[in-house]
Scaffold this motif. Structure first.
Motif, mmCIF file in Angstrom:
data_model
loop_
_atom_site.group_PDB
_atom_site.id
_atom_site.type_symbol
_atom_site.label_atom_id
_atom_site.label_comp_id
_atom_site.label_asym_id
_atom_site.label_seq_id
_atom_site.Cartn_x
_atom_site.Cartn_y
_atom_site.Cartn_z
ATOM 1 N N HIS A 214 0.830 -1.209 0.000
ATOM 2 C CA HIS A 214 0.000 0.000 0.000
ATOM 3 C C HIS A 214 0.865 1.261 0.000
ATOM 4 N N VAL A 215 1.897 1.271 0.819
ATOM 5 C CA VAL A 215 2.778 2.439 0.919
ATOM 6 C C VAL A 215 3.440 2.738 -0.421
ATOM 7 N N ILE A 216 3.928 1.698 -1.082
ATOM 8 C CA ILE A 216 4.618 1.892 -2.357
ATOM 9 C C ILE A 216 3.639 2.277 -3.462
ATOM 10 N N ALA A 217 2.511 1.586 -3.523
ATOM 11 C CA ALA A 217 1.522 1.896 -4.560
ATOM 12 C C ALA A 217 0.979 3.305 -4.392
ATOM 13 N N ALA A 218 0.859 3.765 -3.142
ATOM 14 C CA ALA A 218 0.374 5.122 -2.867
ATOM 15 C C ALA A 218 1.487 6.161 -2.949
ATOM 16 N N LYS A 219 2.715 5.706 -3.119
ATOM 17 C CA LYS A 219 3.904 6.567 -3.156
ATOM 18 C C LYS A 219 3.958 7.439 -1.906
ATOM 19 N N ASP A 220 3.788 6.785 -0.766
ATOM 20 C CA ASP A 220 3.763 7.477 0.523
ATOM 21 C C ASP A 220 5.194 7.581 1.063
ATOM 22 N N ILE A 221 5.914 8.574 0.599
ATOM 23 C CA ILE A 221 7.321 8.761 0.964
ATOM 24 C C ILE A 221 7.468 9.016 2.459
ATOM 25 N N GLU B 181 10.877 2.988 -8.204
ATOM 26 C CA GLU B 181 11.370 1.779 -8.868
ATOM 27 C C GLU B 181 10.470 0.566 -8.651
ATOM 28 N N LEU B 182 9.720 0.544 -7.551
ATOM 29 C CA LEU B 182 8.924 -0.651 -7.248
ATOM 30 C C LEU B 182 7.445 -0.512 -7.548
ATOM 31 N N LYS B 183 6.961 0.710 -7.788
ATOM 32 C CA LYS B 183 5.523 0.895 -7.955
ATOM 33 C C LYS B 183 4.964 0.041 -9.087
ATOM 34 N N ASN B 184 5.605 0.055 -10.250
ATOM 35 C CA ASN B 184 5.111 -0.741 -11.380
ATOM 36 C C ASN B 184 5.251 -2.230 -11.128
ATOM 37 N N LYS B 185 6.301 -2.622 -10.409
ATOM 38 C CA LYS B 185 6.499 -4.040 -10.099
ATOM 39 C C LYS B 185 5.420 -4.540 -9.145
ATOM 40 N N VAL B 186 5.059 -3.705 -8.165
ATOM 41 C CA VAL B 186 4.009 -4.082 -7.222
ATOM 42 C C VAL B 186 2.679 -4.211 -7.941
ATOM 43 N N ALA B 187 2.397 -3.286 -8.861
ATOM 44 C CA ALA B 187 1.128 -3.300 -9.580
ATOM 45 C C ALA B 187 0.963 -4.555 -10.431
ATOM 46 N N LYS B 188 2.080 -5.122 -10.891
ATOM 47 C CA LYS B 188 2.019 -6.308 -11.743
ATOM 48 C C LYS B 188 1.949 -7.609 -10.950
ATOM 49 N N LEU B 189 2.232 -7.545 -9.656
ATOM 50 C CA LEU B 189 2.189 -8.752 -8.847
ATOM 51 C C LEU B 189 0.748 -9.136 -8.576
ATOM 52 N N PRO B 190 0.393 -10.430 -8.637
ATOM 53 C CA PRO B 190 -0.994 -10.844 -8.421
ATOM 54 C C PRO B 190 -1.460 -10.571 -7.003
ATOM 55 N N ALA B 191 -2.591 -9.870 -6.901
ATOM 56 C CA ALA B 191 -3.225 -9.593 -5.606
ATOM 57 C C ALA B 191 -2.270 -9.003 -4.595
ATOM 58 N N GLY B 192 -1.450 -8.045 -5.050
ATOM 59 C CA GLY B 192 -0.520 -7.437 -4.100
ATOM 60 C C GLY B 192 0.410 -8.463 -3.514
ATOM 61 N N VAL B 193 0.990 -9.303 -4.369
ATOM 62 C CA VAL B 193 1.828 -10.439 -4.009
ATOM 63 C C VAL B 193 1.095 -11.428 -3.117
ATOM 64 N N SER C 291 -3.475 9.816 5.458
ATOM 65 C CA SER C 291 -2.225 9.668 4.703
ATOM 66 C C SER C 291 -2.518 8.886 3.429
ATOM 67 N N ARG C 292 -1.604 8.986 2.462
ATOM 68 C CA ARG C 292 -1.830 8.265 1.202
ATOM 69 C C ARG C 292 -1.883 6.756 1.403
ATOM 70 N N SER C 293 -1.041 6.227 2.288
ATOM 71 C CA SER C 293 -1.059 4.773 2.491
ATOM 72 C C SER C 293 -2.341 4.330 3.199
ATOM 73 N N GLU C 294 -2.833 5.140 4.154
ATOM 74 C CA GLU C 294 -4.113 4.824 4.805
ATOM 75 C C GLU C 294 -5.238 4.847 3.774
ATOM 76 N N ALA C 295 -5.223 5.884 2.938
ATOM 77 C CA ALA C 295 -6.258 6.016 1.921
ATOM 78 C C ALA C 295 -6.198 4.862 0.925
ATOM 79 N N TYR C 296 -4.978 4.510 0.510
ATOM 80 C CA TYR C 296 -4.828 3.425 -0.465
ATOM 81 C C TYR C 296 -5.317 2.101 0.120
ATOM 82 N N GLY C 297 -4.953 1.839 1.375
ATOM 83 C CA GLY C 297 -5.396 0.596 2.014
ATOM 84 C C GLY C 297 -6.901 0.525 2.130
ATOM 85 N N ALA C 298 -7.537 1.659 2.478
ATOM 86 C CA ALA C 298 -8.993 1.683 2.622
ATOM 87 C C ALA C 298 -9.675 1.476 1.274
ATOM 88 N N VAL C 299 -9.148 2.112 0.226
ATOM 89 C CA VAL C 299 -9.730 1.959 -1.108
ATOM 90 C C VAL C 299 -9.526 0.539 -1.624
#
Length: 202
Positions: free
Chosen positions: A100-107, A127-139, A169-177
């Motif tokens: 969630h932190v990486i996908a939300a880019k929560d620096i 560097e990891l955002k696109n890799k995380v997005a391609k992993l099935p179900a958030g790894v 925060s972006r990571s909280e928001a991303y996790g909730a969404v």
């Protein structure tokens, strides 16, 4: 190379544990989160192992499951992240939280890790955002017996932005969404926001 160890806990130290396997003690480095979940001395334990070989040493790094080991290896693909830094990051964030932190880019969230400044945090998320997005179900992370599926990296950005504007925060928001996306079938932003706010209020 050692890929797995199954034995009994001999002792637990800061950052590592000694596992007795048939009378042989293996010194295994683990994340703080993993060590906190271990039982006491003499209890049975099992680890997946990454063997890190250098000219001056051979170190064993232990993980409770394949997901944490996968994240450890993924983190080390980022310039400036070695074995110690990868373990430090996994000591602060569980794999799903880190996704969630990486996908939300929560620096800001990443800088909670000792030794991670804004520059390195930005490099990790970039560097990891696109890799995380391609992993099935958030790894394929399962939490509390339920698998959480991360939404596509940009599909729910409007809902995430709305929650950030409300003070989350972006990571909280991303996790909730991410959680709301599994319950709201129509994908409408207002429905996602409403369901996300319910999750954040719990």
């Amino acid at each position: 190379m050692i890929g797995k160890l199954k034995g009994r806990i001999d002792s637990i130290d800061e950052g590592s544990v000694i596992i007795d396997v048939g009378g042989v003690g293996y010194h295994v480095f683990c994340s703080g989160r993993t060590l906190a979940r271990l039982a006491g001395k003499g209890e049975a334990s099992e680890f997946l192992i990454h063997t890190h070989v250098r000219e001056d040493h051979i170190h064993l790094f232990g993980f409770p499951d394949a997901t944490e080991r996968e994240w450890f290896l993924l983190l080390m693909t980022v310039q400036g992240v070695g074995v110690k830094m990868a373990m430090a990051i996994l000591s602060v964030f569980a794999p799903l939280e880190l996704a969630h932190v990486i996908a939300a880019k929560d620096i800001k969230a990443l800088t909670r890790v000792s030794g991670v400044g804004n520059k390195l945090a930005e490099r990790i998320t970039t560097e990891l955002k696109n890799k995380v997005a391609k992993l099935p179900a958030g790894v394929s992370v399962t939490k509390g017996g339920k698998t959480t599926t991360l939404p596509p990296a940009t599909a729910n950005e409007d809902a995430i932005s709305a929650l950030v504007n409300l003070g989350y925060s972006r990571s909280e928001a991303y996790g909730a969404v991410a959680s709301a996306a599994g319950k709201v079938g129509d994908g409408k932003v207002d429905h996602l926001i409403r369901e996300s706010l319910r999750a954040l209020a719990r």
